[in-house]
Design a protein around this motif. Sequence first.
Motif, mmCIF file in Angstrom:
data_model
loop_
_atom_site.group_PDB
_atom_site.id
_atom_site.type_symbol
_atom_site.label_atom_id
_atom_site.label_comp_id
_atom_site.label_asym_id
_atom_site.label_seq_id
_atom_site.Cartn_x
_atom_site.Cartn_y
_atom_site.Cartn_z
ATOM 1 N N GLU A 35 0.823 -1.212 0.000
ATOM 2 C CA GLU A 35 0.000 0.000 0.000
ATOM 3 C C GLU A 35 0.855 1.259 0.000
ATOM 4 O O GLU A 35 0.531 2.242 -0.673
ATOM 5 C CB GLU A 35 -0.949 -0.004 1.184
ATOM 6 C CG GLU A 35 -2.072 -1.007 1.014
ATOM 7 C CD GLU A 35 -2.995 -1.100 2.210
ATOM 8 O OE1 GLU A 35 -2.947 -0.201 3.077
ATOM 9 O OE2 GLU A 35 -3.760 -2.053 2.262
ATOM 10 N N ILE A 36 1.952 1.244 0.722
ATOM 11 C CA ILE A 36 2.866 2.390 0.729
ATOM 12 C C ILE A 36 3.458 2.602 -0.666
ATOM 13 O O ILE A 36 3.521 3.723 -1.163
ATOM 14 C CB ILE A 36 3.968 2.210 1.797
ATOM 15 C CG1 ILE A 36 3.354 2.302 3.195
ATOM 16 C CG2 ILE A 36 5.092 3.220 1.611
ATOM 17 C CD1 ILE A 36 4.269 1.829 4.309
ATOM 18 N N GLN A 85 -6.215 6.660 3.434
ATOM 19 C CA GLN A 85 -5.475 5.397 3.338
ATOM 20 C C GLN A 85 -5.990 4.467 4.429
ATOM 21 O O GLN A 85 -6.182 4.892 5.573
ATOM 22 C CB GLN A 85 -3.986 5.677 3.521
ATOM 23 C CG GLN A 85 -3.100 4.528 3.145
ATOM 24 C CD GLN A 85 -1.639 4.968 2.994
ATOM 25 O OE1 GLN A 85 -1.295 6.137 3.090
ATOM 26 N NE2 GLN A 85 -0.786 3.998 2.758
#
Length: 119
Positions: A16-17, A33
């Motif tokens: 995800e980062i 997020q």
Amino acid sequence: MREKRVRAYKSGLVAEILAALILRLKGYAIVAQRYKTPVGEIDLVALKGRRLAFVEVKRRKTREDAAWTLPAKQRRRIVRAAQYWLAGHPDFTGHDIAFDVVLTAPRAWPRYIANAFLV
């Protein structure tokens, strides 16, 4: 079993980062997020101009495996979660809504798919 789940969780965070970084390089601002709703979680919400993208990040052993992990049931969950998010964020009414996917795998550059599915 617990150790395996912890590894999977950490691996998902890294994916995800990395996906957020790719989106930023494409000119998107990350609005949210890991947004949790009663109907499911949204990995990323990204904004570029009037385009508001709800982004699902998939990490598997290969990108091809990741591409097959978005069945109709999960797509419906993502749409419901996006509707919930939009209801709580009226400032985004009128934006062009999109559902994108980022496929990731070890030792492979992530693949960004705009408009991965339609509603």
